[in-house]
Design a protein around this motif. Structure first.
Motif, PDB file in Angstrom:
ATOM      1  N   THR A   1      32.500  33.011  37.544  1.00 13.45           N
ATOM      2  CA  THR A   1      32.826  34.003  37.144  1.00 13.45           C
ATOM      3  C   THR A   1      34.014  34.852  36.917  1.00 13.45           C
ATOM      4  O   THR A   1      34.348  35.863  35.938  1.00 13.45           O
TER       5      THR A   1
ATOM      6  N   GLU B   1      40.508  39.622  26.420  1.00 16.90           N
ATOM      7  CA  GLU B   1      40.296  40.334  24.538  1.00 16.90           C
ATOM      8  C   GLU B   1      40.768  42.288  24.938  1.00 16.90           C
ATOM      9  O   GLU B   1      41.388  42.824  24.051  1.00 16.90           O
ATOM     10  N   GLU B   2      40.815  42.779  25.732  1.00 21.93           N
ATOM     11  CA  GLU B   2      40.841  43.972  25.808  1.00 21.93           C
ATOM     12  C   GLU B   2      41.920  44.558  26.006  1.00 21.93           C
ATOM     13  O   GLU B   2      43.057  45.107  25.558  1.00 21.93           O
ATOM     14  N   ARG B   3      42.979  43.367  26.591  1.00 23.75           N
ATOM     15  CA  ARG B   3      44.719  43.725  26.891  1.00 23.75           C
ATOM     16  C   ARG B   3      44.709  43.647  24.869  1.00 23.75           C
ATOM     17  O   ARG B   3      45.697  43.959  24.582  1.00 23.75           O
TER      18      ARG B   3
ATOM     19  N   ARG C   1      42.929  44.005  22.329  1.00 21.54           N
ATOM     20  CA  ARG C   1      42.718  45.282  21.689  1.00 21.54           C
ATOM     21  C   ARG C   1      43.475  46.204  21.844  1.00 21.54           C
ATOM     22  O   ARG C   1      43.926  46.677  20.663  1.00 21.54           O
TER      23      ARG C   1
ATOM     24  N   LYS D   1      35.227  34.034  33.481  1.00 16.12           N
ATOM     25  CA  LYS D   1      34.877  34.819  32.674  1.00 16.12           C
ATOM     26  C   LYS D   1      35.338  36.204  32.152  1.00 16.12           C
ATOM     27  O   LYS D   1      35.121  36.862  31.389  1.00 16.12           O
ATOM     28  N   GLY D   2      35.353  37.010  33.684  1.00 12.81           N
ATOM     29  CA  GLY D   2      36.396  37.993  33.354  1.00 12.81           C
ATOM     30  C   GLY D   2      38.116  38.096  33.173  1.00 12.81           C
ATOM     31  O   GLY D   2      37.956  38.848  32.783  1.00 12.81           O
ATOM     32  N   ASP D   3      38.183  36.668  33.289  1.00 13.19           N
ATOM     33  CA  ASP D   3      39.973  36.890  32.723  1.00 13.19           C
ATOM     34  C   ASP D   3      39.394  36.666  31.207  1.00 13.19           C
ATOM     35  O   ASP D   3      40.273  37.522  30.637  1.00 13.19           O
ATOM     36  N   ALA D   4      38.141  35.827  30.227  1.00 10.82           N
ATOM     37  CA  ALA D   4      38.280  36.092  28.875  1.00 10.82           C
ATOM     38  C   ALA D   4      38.485  37.640  28.629  1.00 10.82           C
ATOM     39  O   ALA D   4      38.404  37.926  27.809  1.00 10.82           O
ATOM     40  N   GLU D   5      37.524  38.596  29.243  1.00 11.43           N
ATOM     41  CA  GLU D   5      37.733  39.585  28.539  1.00 11.43           C
ATOM     42  C   GLU D   5      38.197  40.521  28.872  1.00 11.43           C
ATOM     43  O   GLU D   5      38.757  41.317  27.894  1.00 11.43           O
ATOM     44  N   GLU D   6      38.959  40.287  30.168  1.00 16.32           N
ATOM     45  CA  GLU D   6      40.148  41.216  30.510  1.00 16.32           C
ATOM     46  C   GLU D   6      41.297  41.044  29.299  1.00 16.32           C
ATOM     47  O   GLU D   6      41.831  42.002  29.133  1.00 16.32           O
TER      48      GLU D   6
END
Length: 151
Positions: free
Chosen positions: A72, A82-84, A86, A75-80
């Motif tokens: 978990t 990508e957001e950084r 972007r 997954k959260g780290d990967a999304e975070e």
């Protein structure tokens, strides 16, 4: 041998009003890892490198990962992450660039340039003449120009 003898005159650069997107596009298009940031008079006001990009998109805090929640957290780290990445593209370059820039003068001797590059552990030095960006010197430039006559 002086800076103007070994420098690259065609310098890729960005303006202080550019976004990080412009920086990354130049990094990719020209296969480079750092750029001087200049004002409208072509005076160096900052320098941005791939290290500045890494510091921004990298983790900003120490995190202890609980083994039970490992998947978990990843997954959260990967999304975070990508957001950084972007959000970084939209930032003004001056938000991440180093404003204290080491430069060398047009007539600086190669021995001094080699000492600065080695001691400060940097890859490139912008070259100025009368306060204006006129070139850039890399560690590779110094090595090539120093040793080509011996080989």
């Amino acid at each position: 041998m002086q800076a103007h003898d070994i420098m690259t005159s065609r310098v890729y650069k960005v303006k202080e009003s550019d976004t990080v997107r412009a920086v990354i596009e130049k990094f990719i298009d020209h296969r480079i890892s750092g750029l001087p940031v200049v004002n409208d008079r072509n005076e160096i006001v900052a320098y941005v490198s791939d290290g500045d990009i890494m510091r921004y998109i990298g983790k900003h805090e120490d995190v202890v990962i609980d083994v039970l929640y490992f998947s978990t957290v990843l997954k959260g780290d990967a999304e975070e992450f990508e957001e950084r990445a972007r959000s970084l593209l939209q930032l003004n370059v001056m938000r991440i660039a180093h404003r204290k820039v080491l430069t060398v003068s047009w007539d600086e001797e190669i021995e001094q340039i080699a000492a600065i590059l080695g001691k400060k552990h940097i890859k490139k030095l912008p070259v100025e003449r009368n306060g204006v960006l006129v070139g850039i010197i890399s560690r590779g430039d110094v090595v090539r120009h120093t040793f080509k006559r011996f080989l």
